[in-house]
Design an enzyme around this catalytic site. Sequence first.
Site, PDB file in Angstrom:
ATOM      1  N   HIS A 363      31.448  31.475 -47.225  1.00 11.41           N
ATOM      2  CA  HIS A 363      32.052  32.440 -48.143  1.00 11.41           C
ATOM      3  C   HIS A 363      33.577  32.405 -48.132  1.00 11.41           C
ATOM      4  CE1 HIS A 363      28.603  34.784 -49.598  1.00 11.41           C
ATOM      5  NE2 HIS A 363      28.072  34.610 -48.402  1.00 11.41           N
ATOM      6  N   LYS A 554      39.253  46.193 -55.064  1.00 14.75           N
ATOM      7  CA  LYS A 554      38.680  45.218 -54.137  1.00 14.75           C
ATOM      8  C   LYS A 554      39.374  45.377 -52.793  1.00 14.75           C
ATOM      9  CE  LYS A 554      39.802  42.004 -57.022  1.00 14.75           C
ATOM     10  NZ  LYS A 554      38.836  40.945 -57.255  1.00 14.75           N
ATOM     11  N   ARG A 555      38.876  44.664 -51.806  1.00 16.46           N
ATOM     12  CA  ARG A 555      39.498  44.690 -50.486  1.00 16.46           C
ATOM     13  C   ARG A 555      40.969  44.295 -50.593  1.00 16.46           C
ATOM     14  NH1 ARG A 555      39.378  40.320 -46.906  1.00 16.46           N
ATOM     15  NH2 ARG A 555      37.862  39.334 -48.291  1.00 16.46           N
ATOM     16  N   LYS A 560      44.443  38.159 -52.618  1.00 10.46           N
ATOM     17  CA  LYS A 560      43.911  38.798 -53.822  1.00 10.46           C
ATOM     18  C   LYS A 560      45.032  39.322 -54.720  1.00 10.46           C
ATOM     19  CE  LYS A 560      39.532  40.002 -51.587  1.00 10.46           C
ATOM     20  NZ  LYS A 560      38.602  39.217 -52.423  1.00 10.46           N
ATOM     21  N   THR A 661      32.511  38.758 -57.043  1.00 12.92           N
ATOM     22  CA  THR A 661      31.415  39.331 -57.830  1.00 12.92           C
ATOM     23  C   THR A 661      31.915  40.523 -58.630  1.00 12.92           C
ATOM     24  OG1 THR A 661      30.697  40.614 -55.895  1.00 12.92           O
ATOM     25  CG2 THR A 661      29.551  38.539 -56.338  1.00 12.92           C
ATOM     26  N   LYS A 665      30.829  41.918 -62.447  1.00 14.96           N
ATOM     27  CA  LYS A 665      30.437  43.296 -62.748  1.00 14.96           C
ATOM     28  C   LYS A 665      31.278  43.860 -63.893  1.00 14.96           C
ATOM     29  CE  LYS A 665      29.334  43.818 -57.889  1.00 14.96           C
ATOM     30  NZ  LYS A 665      29.974  44.108 -56.594  1.00 14.96           N
TER      31      LYS A 665
END
Length: 817
Positions: A363, A554-555, A560, A661, A665
Site C-alpha cells: 500500500h 484525508k490523513r 498529500k 479511495t 467516493k
Amino acid sequence: MTTMPMEPQAIEAPDLRTNILRHASHTLGRTWGELSPREIFWAVSLAVRDRVVGQQITTESRYRSQGAKRAYYLSMEFLMGRTLGSTLANLGMVDEARTALSGLNEDLDAILNAEPDAALGNGGLGRLAACFLDSMATLGLPGFGYGINYEYGLFKQEILEGRQHERPEAWRADGTPWQITSPEQACVVPLYGRVAHTSQDGERVAHWVDCQTVVGVPCDMPIVGYGGKTVNTLRLFAARASDEFDMRIFNSGDYLRAVEGKVVSETISKVLYPSDRHQPGQELRLIQEYFLVSCAITDIMRRHVQSGPDMVGKLHELAAVQLNDTHPALAVAELMRVLVDHHRMPWDTAWAITRRTLAYTNHTLLPEALEKWPVDLIGRVLPRHLEIIFDINQRFLDDAAKAFPGDHGKLARMSIIEESSPKQVRMAHLAIVGSHSVNGVARIHTDLIRSSLVPDFAEMYPDRFNNKTNGVTPRRWMLHANPHLSRLITESIGDGWVTNLDELRGLERFIDDTGFLDEITRVKRLNKQRLATLVQRDLGFAVDPDAMFDAQVKRMHEYKRQLLNALHVVHRYLEIVDDGAEPEARVFVFSGKAAPGYERAKQIIRLICAIADTVNRDERLHGLMKVAFVPNYNVSRAEVIIPGADLSEQISTAGFEASGTGNMKFALNGALTIGTLDGANVEMDEAIGREHMFIFGNTVEQIEALRASGKRPDGILGESPTAQRVVDAIDSGRFSSGDTGAFSWVRHSIAGLHDPYFHLADLGSYIAAQQHAGQLFLDQRAWAQRTVYNIARSGRFGSDRTIREYAEEIWGVEPAI
C-alpha cells in the site's frame, strides 16, 4: 464470476416494532418511556441483530455443507464506521425502521447518530478493508476479516486555538450491540522465552519454551451483504491475561503486583497504533502485529483441522490469506512455525503450503513506510520466529544467487535481513518472499513497485506481481451515505447499480435532460445544506450552500499536500482583498488527523486554522470565501462531507499516493476532481475523461526529471511572482496576528534546499486549474453535466470489481450462494 442483484428481504415494520419493544423490556429492563437515547439505539440494534445473527448461522452452515474455500483478510485496521445504518440499508429495512420508530414517536436519524463510530482504524487502509468485507458478503464469497478489537481508537481530535490536541477515543465505553464474544474459542499467544532444540527420530526439533502467554478472545461483528442472504464475520481479538492474577501474591497483600501481568497483557489491544518513537512503544506495536497474526493463524488452522487430520496438508486448497500491507507479514514465519513445529511437517512441504496460502498487498511507495524491525527486538520477543526468518532468508538468498550469479549488490538489496546498525528485518521482503502473489492497488502504483520500489524481486518473480486497483462499496458510500442521490438514480435507471456499478453508465442518456440536471443540482444542494449544518454545529459559523464546496479530507501528510491547498487559499484571499477580484463564492473544507508524533503535519493544521481565522473574520470578502477545518475526521463525518462536496482535492505529489479511495467516493457522489496524475487518479482520468476533471501538475516522469536536475525550490520561487507573494504574505504575519516567526517554516519547507513534495513546482498549474474550476462552476448547467459524467463513469471503481479480481486471480475462491 457474476452476481445478480438480490431483492432485500425486509422485516415488516410491525414485527420490527414488536422486537424493539421486547428488547427494551426483556434485555434492557426498561419501559419504552424510560429509555435514554443510547438505550433506544441499543434496543433497535438488538432487534435488527436478531435477524442478522440468524442469517449469519445459516451462511456458515452453507459454507460448511459446500466445503467452500475461504478467504481471510488480515488487517491492523478495519474502519467500519457506524453499523446500524449501513446494516439497515443492506437489508432494505430503512423505510420499515423509520415507520416502526415513528409509531413509537422516535426519529430514525437521531437514533443512527447515537451510535459511536467503531474506532478500529485510521485512514484509507482501514476503510478499504471495510469496503472489501462488504463486497465479499454481497458477492456471496466466503470471506472473513481478522483484526484487533481496540478499546481505544487512534485518538479523538480536538482543535483548540488552532492546534491539534489528542484525547482518548473510548468508542466502546458503553459497549456495542454489534459484537458477540466467543471466549470458548480464545487463542493462546506465546511471547518472549527462548528456543530449545532436541533430536527426535534423527531430526532436529525446535521448542519455544519459558514463554509468557496472552489470550486472544474473539469478538465477532456481522458483515451483512446486500440483500441479506450472506452474512460474513469480522473476527476481532481482545487481549486478556492468561491468568487473572497470581493468587499467592494477591493473598500476601501485594495487590498491585498481583494484577500487573493482567494490566500489561491487556495493553496489547488497548489502543490503535501506539507511538513507536520510543522502545516500549515499538515493542508494543510489534507485539500487536504478532498478536493479530497468531490469533488469526490459530483460528484458521483450528477451523480447517476440524475438517479432518489430512486437511493440514491441503490448507492452501481450503484457505487464502491476504496480508493487508506489511503489518501482518509475520504470518509468513508464524504459519511456518505452526506447520513445522506443531504438525512436524518437512520444511520444503511447509514452505510450499505457506507460499500458496499467503498473498500480500503493498500500500505504499514511501520507503520509510515499509516496516523494518530490529533483529534484536524480534529475537527477544519472538525468538523462534527470528530463527525461522533467518532460515527463510538463507534459502531465499541461495535461490537468488543462482538467479543472479555474482551480483552481490543485488543479493544485499533483496535480503530479508538488512545489514545496518542495528540489523533490521525487512517486513516487505518477508511478505514478498513468503507469498505467491504481490499486488499493488492502482496501475501506476503497481508499475512503480516493479520499476522503483522492489525491481530486483520483480525481475526474479515476474509472474508474482499484479495489480488490483482499489474500489469502494456503493452500498455504504451511495445507498447509505447519499440516500437522495440514490433515490434519484434508482428512479432514473432502476436499482441494478447497487450490485452492478457499471449500470450507472445509463445516466449518460440524461446528459442533456434539463429536468434531470435540475434534479442533480437540487440533490447536491440538499447534501450541501447538511454539510453546512455540520460546519455550523462544529465550528459555530454559517456557510452558504450556494457557494462551491471545495473539500480535502484525508490523513494529514506532507505528500498529500494539504499545504499546497493552503497556499492556494492564501493566493485567492490576496486576489480578493488586495486586488479586488470577484470570483465565485467558495467554501474550503479541510479535515484530517495528524499522527501524534508528526510535528510538520500538526504545523500544517495550525497554518490552515490560522488562515481560516483570518479569512472568516475579514468582512471585505463579502461572503466570497470561508475556510472550515472540521475536527475529528471519521467515517460518519465523511458520509456528510463527501456527498456535499462540489470539488474533490486529490493533489498528492505524483508518484507518492498508492491509490486513494477518497477520490473514488467523491466522484461517485458527483464531485469533480482537481488532482495530479497520481495513484488511481490516472485510471479515473481515463474512465471519467480529462474534460470532466481538472488535472494539473508534474507527472511521475517529470518529477523524476526535476529530482535529477537538482533545481532548487528557491529558484522556482524566484521565477514566480505569484508564489513569492503568497510566501511573503505568510512570512509577514498576516495570518498570525503580526507574528512574523509563527509560520517561517513554510518558506524553509517549500523553498529551502530541497522539497521532496515539489509544492512550488506544481503551484502555478494548480492555481490555473483552480481558476478553471471556478469559472466552470459559474455555469451551473455545464457543472451539472460534468457531475453526471463523474457518477456515470465511476463503475470501474466499485469494490465488487476489485474483490472479483482478488477472488478469481489470487484466492481461487468462488461464491457459495
